[in-house]
Design an enzyme around this catalytic site. Structure first.
Site, PDB file in Angstrom:
ATOM      1  N   GLU B  50       0.887  -1.161   0.000  1.00  0.00           N
ATOM      2  CA  GLU B  50       0.000   0.000   0.000  1.00  0.00           C
ATOM      3  C   GLU B  50       0.930   1.218   0.000  1.00  0.00           C
ATOM      4  O   GLU B  50       1.621   1.473   0.993  1.00  0.00           O
ATOM      5  CB  GLU B  50      -0.869  -0.043   1.261  1.00  0.00           C
ATOM      6  CG  GLU B  50      -1.846   1.069   1.393  1.00  0.00           C
ATOM      7  CD  GLU B  50      -2.593   1.018   2.746  1.00  0.00           C
ATOM      8  OE1 GLU B  50      -3.224   2.033   3.070  1.00  0.00           O
ATOM      9  OE2 GLU B  50      -2.519   0.014   3.464  1.00  0.00           O
ATOM     10  N   ASP B  61      -4.832  10.024   9.759  1.00  0.00           N
ATOM     11  CA  ASP B  61      -3.548   9.493  10.206  1.00  0.00           C
ATOM     12  C   ASP B  61      -3.121  10.040  11.554  1.00  0.00           C
ATOM     13  O   ASP B  61      -3.290  11.222  11.848  1.00  0.00           O
ATOM     14  CB  ASP B  61      -2.467   9.797   9.161  1.00  0.00           C
ATOM     15  CG  ASP B  61      -2.585   8.886   7.957  1.00  0.00           C
ATOM     16  OD1 ASP B  61      -2.617   7.649   8.165  1.00  0.00           O
ATOM     17  OD2 ASP B  61      -2.687   9.396   6.824  1.00  0.00           O
TER      18      ASP B  61
END
Lengths: 410, 264
Positions: B50, B61
């Site tokens: 990924e 995040d």
């Protein structure tokens, strides 16, 4: 005495509402993590029910009247207007609301919704601290836990508001990521929300973000424009030629604009922070200089580089220092119903001082952008001109910045 | 045509194990540096990669990936560099999807980005802030360029949205193990198995679980109920120590996914 115009009418649907998925033309929508979509759906459902519920509307209007102090005054500013080509200028005095700005309108509405959803914890972002203080105030009033994210840079330039929030019982968390201003405070609030969405309402402070925030925040602020329209008709006997407001995220502007949006002859003019000047690259003039993109949950205009990375905004005003803008403003710009211009730091500070010295009213530096804009509009309109300016907040919070700017400290 | 991503996960399943999907941002610490790290992850047992696009406002995040994204941007990462990374890693045998926030793709042009990603050998995109109901242009571009659309589901996802999201997905379905942002955690969310079970009622696609996995033990635990184990922040942390550290972590995780814990 102007009649209290807040009523159930204002919460009803109209042709200016976005479509069912939150789109204003091509703008708006929900560009958010799936984890938050259920909460956004719940908020939409609860809000759509509440806006038509007489009990909710009555409670909201009662708080606006008995707690926030509405209706706010419409004050003519003749000595200030002498510097505007002789046009008449009226100030919509949101600075006289409880907590000192327009922000209290939206906060009271969303705090009531928080209670309806059974949530006990509220998070918010703040730039200048006006929304943070308003949120901390409403949470104190309603017994809700309150956490406010604020960029570290802003905690320094708005230290007084940090103290006010803490006094009111809120936890203030300085944000040290990115540009350490409003954009990053919103990022941190979103991260908190993803982790705590079951118990927490994100009380967003501007008419931006994913659906339903832009529509809902606008509707809670519509009272500004509805009052102003009735007041100017009473005091001047006619509609204004122009309505001026500052635009960061755009909540006070969208609120006052909506009182006049169906009056086609009334120009709606938003003034964005020009910072050190557009050519300097240091500004926050999102609508004037930005391009379409997604930030913080909605498609709108955005300051971004050629790779779609957000460009950090700059303004002397912490409340306008934001690289995005509410999606309805993007649509009003594209359709031509509203116009957007920029005002530099220096122009805003000159208007800040001028209003203080001609009218004895110290405006927020954010609002001073609208005042500086009104001076220009007045010159363009000439002596027959009539302008309503949204004085969105008071300037007490800005004394450190002003003292430093004008050299009053020595 | 079966997607390469789906086939890779199904092949792992046929071996009685889960697939391992490792994340690193392109351009971290530099563009060539990220290519070396990703190649190391392939060699040490990552079935799929990924590759993240560093972005200025990564709201899904946690601190580890935020810092890495900032470092990559400060080091001069440009969006087009992601195609270089995908191309070189794919040429070395890696099977890569790109994880990206939506604005950079929108700004580049959704169809143009999809075309360039496919041309570089990329297999699909994971879109943490794009839900299928906002993704008309991506649905079209992914069909046109043969890319997988990997949407996320979360513990908060309703049954109605589970149906909508699984129907729009291809390659695999990404199940967020916890309500929260990325970051290594001591315990995988108790909700994770529940999300996977709910999703399986709606789809025969393989299901990958991410958010919080950092050790071989946790990989084994997740492998007990998921088809792919997704590890991000732990790889980013180890990347700071270089290729050897990344390989070591990949090997530990690859061992973990080969001994799925079957819970009663």
């Amino acid at each position: 005495m102007t009649e209290q115009v807040t009523s159930a009418d204002e919460q009803e649907h109209d042709r200016h509402d976005p479509d069912g998925r939150g789109h204003f033309g091509p703008y708006g929508g929900r560009f958010l993590p799936e984890a938050l979509i259920a909460a956004m759906d719940e908020l939409t459902t609860v809000y759509e029910k509440a806006r038509l519920d007489p009990d909710f509307v009555d409670e909201f209007n009662r708080l606006l009247r008995d707690y926030a102090g509405r209706p706010s005054l419409l004050t003519e500013a003749p000595r200030f207007a002498e510097h505007a080509g002789g046009a008449r200028i009226f100030l919509k005095r949101e600075d006289l609301n409880h907590t000192g700005s327009h922000k209290i309108n939206n906060v009271l509405g969303q705090a009531l919704l928080t209670k309806r959803m059974g949530k006990k914890r509220v998070i918010a972002e703040t730039g200048a601290g006006q929304h943070g203080v308003a949120t901390a105030t409403a949470c104190a009033l309603m017994g809700l836990e309150c956490v406010v994210y604020m960029g570290e840079v802003d905690t320094q330039r708005q230290a007084l508001n940090v103290a006010r929030m803490r006094l009111l019982g809120a936890e203030v968390i300085p944000v040290t990521t990115g540009s350490r201003t409003l954009k990053d405070a919103i990022n941190e609030a979103l991260r908190d929300w993803v982790a705590n969405v079951d118990t927490t309402h994100y009380l967003l402070g501007t008419a931006a973000g994913g659906h339903p925030f832009p529509m809902m925040v606008r509707n809670f602020h519509k009272v500004i424009g509805q009052e102003a329209r009735a007041q100017i008709l009473e005091k001047a006997g006619r509609l204004p030629d122009a309505v001026a407001a500052c635009v960061g995220g755009g909540s006070n502007a969208i609120g006052i604009f909506h009182g006049f949006i169906d009056d086609a002859d009334v120009r709606l003019v938003g003034f964005e922070p020009g910072g050190h000047g557009i050519d300097s690259g240091e500004h926050g003039a999102t609508l004037s200089e930005g391009t379409p993109g997604m930030l913080h949950g909605a498609k709108s205009y955005l300051l971004q580089d050629e790779d779609g990375q957000t460009i950090e905004a700059y303004s002397i005003s912490a409340g306008l220092d934001y690289p995005g803008v509410g999606p309805e403003h993007a649509w009003l710009k594209d359709t031509g119903r509203a116009e957007y211009r920029s005002v530099t730091d220096d122009e805003a500070m000159a208007a800040f001082q001028l209003l203080s010295r001609t009218e004895g009213i110290i405006p927020a530096i954010e609002s001073a952008h609208a005042l500086a804009g009104a001076l220009k509009l007045g010159q363009e309109l000439g002596p027959d001109g009539l302008i309503v300016v949204c004085l969105s907040g008071r300037g007490d919070k800005d004394m450190d910045t002003a003292a430093s700017y004008f050299g009053f400290t020595s | 045509m079966t997607s390469t991503v789906t086939a890779t996960i199904e092949a792992a399943k046929a071996e009685g194990r889960a697939a391992l999907l490792g994340y690193l941002p392109a351009g971290y610490p530099t563009v060539p540096g990220s290519i070396d790290l990703l190649k190391g992850m392939v060699d040490a047992g990552c079935d799929l990669l990924e590759i993240g696009v560093p972005y200025s406002d990564p709201v899904m995040d946690g601190p580890t990936i935020q810092k890495a994204a900032n470092a990559a941007l400060s080091a001069g990462f440009r969006l087009r560099d992601v195609f270089t990374v995908v191309e070189q890693v794919s040429a070395a045998g890696g099977k890569a999807v790109v994880m990206t926030y939506w604005n950079p793709v929108f700004h580049y042009g959704v169809d143009r980005f999809s075309r360039d990603l496919a041309a570089a050998g990329g297999l699909g995109m994971i879109t943490p802030d794009l839900v299928p109901d906002q993704a008309e242009d991506w649905l079209a571009a992914s069909e046109a360029h043969g890319l997988d659309r990997i949407f996320l589901v979360a513990p908060s996802t309703t049954e109605e949205r589970m149906a909508l999201t699984t129907a729009a997905s291809s390659g695999f379905l990404y199940a967020a193990a916890v309500m929260g942002v990325t970051g290594a955690r001591d315990a995988v969310g108790a909700d994770a198995a529940g999300v996977v079970a709910r999703a399986r009622a709606h789809t025969s696609l393989p299901i990958g679980v991410g958010l919080g996995v950092r050790s071989g033990e946790q990989a084994a635990e997740v492998a007990g109920f998921a088809d792919a184990v997704i590890v991000g922040s732990a790889f980013v942390s180890s990347a700071a120590a270089g290729v050897a550290a990344v390989r070591e972590l990949a090997a530990e995780l690859a061992e973990g996914v080969r001994r799925p814990l079957v819970t009663s």
